[in-house]
Design a protein around this motif. Structure first.
Motif, mmCIF file in Angstrom:
data_model
loop_
_atom_site.group_PDB
_atom_site.id
_atom_site.type_symbol
_atom_site.label_atom_id
_atom_site.label_comp_id
_atom_site.label_asym_id
_atom_site.label_seq_id
_atom_site.Cartn_x
_atom_site.Cartn_y
_atom_site.Cartn_z
ATOM 1 N N PHE A 172 0.866 -1.178 0.000
ATOM 2 C CA PHE A 172 0.000 0.000 0.000
ATOM 3 C C PHE A 172 0.899 1.223 0.000
ATOM 4 O O PHE A 172 1.475 1.587 1.023
ATOM 5 C CB PHE A 172 -0.929 -0.022 1.211
ATOM 6 N N VAL A 173 1.051 1.836 -1.170
ATOM 7 C CA VAL A 173 2.017 2.923 -1.337
ATOM 8 C C VAL A 173 1.329 4.177 -1.892
ATOM 9 O O VAL A 173 1.658 4.644 -2.994
ATOM 10 C CB VAL A 173 3.174 2.484 -2.252
ATOM 11 N N PRO A 174 0.389 4.768 -1.156
ATOM 12 C CA PRO A 174 -0.219 6.008 -1.636
ATOM 13 C C PRO A 174 0.823 7.127 -1.674
ATOM 14 O O PRO A 174 1.837 7.071 -0.981
ATOM 15 C CB PRO A 174 -1.310 6.297 -0.591
ATOM 16 N N GLU A 175 0.561 8.101 -2.515
ATOM 17 C CA GLU A 175 1.479 9.233 -2.684
ATOM 18 C C GLU A 175 1.013 10.357 -1.758
ATOM 19 O O GLU A 175 0.033 11.045 -2.064
ATOM 20 C CB GLU A 175 1.451 9.665 -4.150
ATOM 21 N N PRO A 176 1.660 10.571 -0.599
ATOM 22 C CA PRO A 176 1.147 11.517 0.394
ATOM 23 C C PRO A 176 1.284 12.982 -0.025
ATOM 24 O O PRO A 176 2.240 13.362 -0.698
ATOM 25 C CB PRO A 176 1.997 11.216 1.632
ATOM 26 N N GLU A 177 0.301 13.773 0.374
ATOM 27 C CA GLU A 177 0.274 15.216 0.178
ATOM 28 C C GLU A 177 -0.107 15.862 1.514
ATOM 29 O O GLU A 177 -0.712 15.193 2.370
ATOM 30 C CB GLU A 177 -0.761 15.591 -0.879
ATOM 31 N N ASP A 179 -2.502 17.753 2.216
ATOM 32 C CA ASP A 179 -3.956 17.755 2.397
ATOM 33 C C ASP A 179 -4.604 16.474 1.892
ATOM 34 O O ASP A 179 -5.814 16.432 1.663
ATOM 35 C CB ASP A 179 -4.580 18.954 1.696
ATOM 36 N N GLY A 180 -3.835 15.409 1.714
ATOM 37 C CA GLY A 180 -4.439 14.157 1.266
ATOM 38 C C GLY A 180 -3.439 13.237 0.607
ATOM 39 O O GLY A 180 -2.304 13.102 1.067
ATOM 40 N N PHE A 181 -3.878 12.632 -0.496
ATOM 41 C CA PHE A 181 -3.056 11.660 -1.209
ATOM 42 C C PHE A 181 -3.228 11.874 -2.710
ATOM 43 O O PHE A 181 -4.257 12.374 -3.155
ATOM 44 C CB PHE A 181 -3.454 10.231 -0.833
ATOM 45 N N ALA A 182 -2.216 11.460 -3.474
ATOM 46 C CA ALA A 182 -2.244 11.663 -4.927
ATOM 47 C C ALA A 182 -2.174 10.340 -5.667
ATOM 48 O O ALA A 182 -1.641 9.341 -5.170
ATOM 49 C CB ALA A 182 -1.088 12.563 -5.354
ATOM 50 N N ALA A 183 -2.723 10.337 -6.866
ATOM 51 C CA ALA A 183 -2.582 9.230 -7.819
ATOM 52 C C ALA A 183 -2.515 9.840 -9.204
ATOM 53 O O ALA A 183 -3.016 10.954 -9.438
ATOM 54 C CB ALA A 183 -3.744 8.256 -7.709
ATOM 55 N N ARG A 184 -1.897 9.116 -10.119
ATOM 56 C CA ARG A 184 -1.671 9.640 -11.459
ATOM 57 C C ARG A 184 -2.338 8.736 -12.491
ATOM 58 O O ARG A 184 -2.307 7.509 -12.360
ATOM 59 C CB ARG A 184 -0.166 9.757 -11.727
ATOM 60 N N ARG A 197 -2.270 14.273 -12.492
ATOM 61 C CA ARG A 197 -2.096 13.913 -11.084
ATOM 62 C C ARG A 197 -3.271 14.480 -10.294
ATOM 63 O O ARG A 197 -3.512 15.682 -10.306
ATOM 64 C CB ARG A 197 -0.777 14.482 -10.567
ATOM 65 N N TYR A 198 -4.011 13.587 -9.633
ATOM 66 C CA TYR A 198 -5.178 13.973 -8.844
ATOM 67 C C TYR A 198 -4.854 13.859 -7.354
ATOM 68 O O TYR A 198 -4.216 12.885 -6.932
ATOM 69 C CB TYR A 198 -6.368 13.054 -9.157
ATOM 70 N N VAL A 199 -5.320 14.823 -6.579
ATOM 71 C CA VAL A 199 -5.146 14.800 -5.130
ATOM 72 C C VAL A 199 -6.521 14.677 -4.486
ATOM 73 O O VAL A 199 -7.461 15.397 -4.844
ATOM 74 C CB VAL A 199 -4.434 16.061 -4.619
ATOM 75 N N SER A 200 -6.628 13.742 -3.541
ATOM 76 C CA SER A 200 -7.892 13.445 -2.870
ATOM 77 C C SER A 200 -7.665 13.372 -1.365
ATOM 78 O O SER A 200 -6.559 13.035 -0.915
ATOM 79 C CB SER A 200 -8.449 12.107 -3.376
ATOM 80 N N LYS A 206 -9.781 7.738 -6.401
ATOM 81 C CA LYS A 206 -10.560 7.178 -7.505
ATOM 82 C C LYS A 206 -10.924 8.216 -8.559
ATOM 83 O O LYS A 206 -11.471 7.894 -9.585
ATOM 84 C CB LYS A 206 -11.841 6.530 -6.972
ATOM 85 N N GLY A 207 -10.651 9.498 -8.323
ATOM 86 C CA GLY A 207 -10.895 10.499 -9.355
ATOM 87 C C GLY A 207 -12.166 11.296 -9.177
ATOM 88 O O GLY A 207 -12.274 12.416 -9.670
ATOM 89 N N ASP A 208 -13.187 10.745 -8.483
ATOM 90 C CA ASP A 208 -14.451 11.462 -8.340
ATOM 91 C C ASP A 208 -14.553 12.249 -7.037
ATOM 92 O O ASP A 208 -15.568 12.887 -6.774
ATOM 93 C CB ASP A 208 -15.632 10.496 -8.454
ATOM 94 N N ASP A 209 -13.523 12.197 -6.195
ATOM 95 C CA ASP A 209 -13.549 12.946 -4.946
ATOM 96 C C ASP A 209 -12.285 13.803 -4.790
ATOM 97 O O ASP A 209 -11.835 14.077 -3.697
ATOM 98 C CB ASP A 209 -13.684 11.994 -3.745
#
Length: 283
Positions: A172-177, A179-184, A197-200, A206-209
């Protein structure tokens, strides 16, 4: 101008008619891409199931299932050129760069997922359609696993989970930010692409939040991986962990963007340019 064939499973519905005006609609990104190509003068035909016809210049293997059945791949080889003919297996166990086996050297958090794409929902759909038609299910035993289970370490995962072929255990390697976490998310067709790159606030992005997004470059190691996996068209989900790109999911039948903004329209036109580059290569 090219004749394009879209090869789908016989029980899949690539497009349908909806609304009062019965306009054609589709859950797939390729639907909008084909519409743009038709505006440019190309023609397209949906081939549901196997056929003896190979009356097209270019084909797209668009079977919405984790593993494309061998007879569909064989049928696709009969066309002069077929997109994604090399990408017939997108199971997590094959494509993910984070998969763990029992006993691997990793003591950080882990996540348990379905080995099938999109939780196994496409296989369930095709099985139900086959049953309604009174035919044998094309993916017997496929089950939906629509939850992500996170554990503090591999030691906390039930031993039988590692033995199940329908599940995978990943780092489990989320990309920390802050104010949250990122995925590309990298979407591509031929030599055209967009990578965002989306930050949630959620650790599973998942892209919708998302709360913000930005364009980012594509890591070179993912380009190499795309070539090795045989993708001409599709979408890669990944993170950058400790300076290294980690592919988490690959989709050969990506979903359609419902937001019909100018940004999305421009992205579709860009991907259509990439499709035409593949047509030129085929010719």
């Amino acid at each position: 101008m090219a004749r394009i064939a879209v090869i789908t499973h016989e029980y899949d519905r690539f497009q349908s008619r909806r609304g009062i005006l019965m306009r054609r609609d589709s859950p797939y990104m390729l639907f909008d891409l084909l519409a743009e190509l038709k505006r440019r003068g190309h023609s397209a035909r949906i081939h549901r199931g196997l056929s003896s016809r190979h009356d097209a210049d270019v084909a797209v293997l668009h079977v919405d299932a984790t593993v494309t059945p061998a007879d569909y791949a064989e049928y696709a080889r009969g066309f002069p050129f077929c997109l994604n003919l090399g990408a017939t297996d997108i199971s997590k166990r094959r494509i993910s760069g984070a998969v763990l086996n029992q006993g691997d050297d990793w003591d950080g958090p882990v996540i348990v997922k379905s080995n099938l794409n999109h939780w196994g929902a496409p296989e369930q759909h095709l099985n139900r359609q086959a049953e309604r038609a009174g035919e044998a299910t094309p993916f017997p035993g496929a089950r939906i696993f629509d939850q992500y289970q996170v554990y503090a370490s591999p030691a906390d995962v039930p031993p039988e989970t590692f033995a199940r072929t329908d599940l995978v255990v990943e780092k489990f390697v989320p990309e920390p930010e802050p104010d949250g976490f990122a995925a590309r998310f990298w979407i591509f067709c031929g030599d055209r692409e967009r990578c965002t790159r989306y930050v949630s606030p959620q650790s599973v992005v998942k892209g919708d939040d998302t709360i913000r997004r930005e364009s980012v470059p594509v890591p070179e190691e993912l380009r190499v991986l795309r070539q090795r996996l045989g993708f001409d068209y599709g979408k890669f989900d990944f993170v950058v962990h400790e300076g290294r790109a980690v592919l988490l999911d690959a989709n050969k039948t990506p979903g359609r963007a419902r937001n019909l903004s100018k940004v999305v329209a421009a992205g579709t036109a860009n991907l259509a340019d990439g499709f035409e580059s593949l047509i030129r290569r085929a010719v």
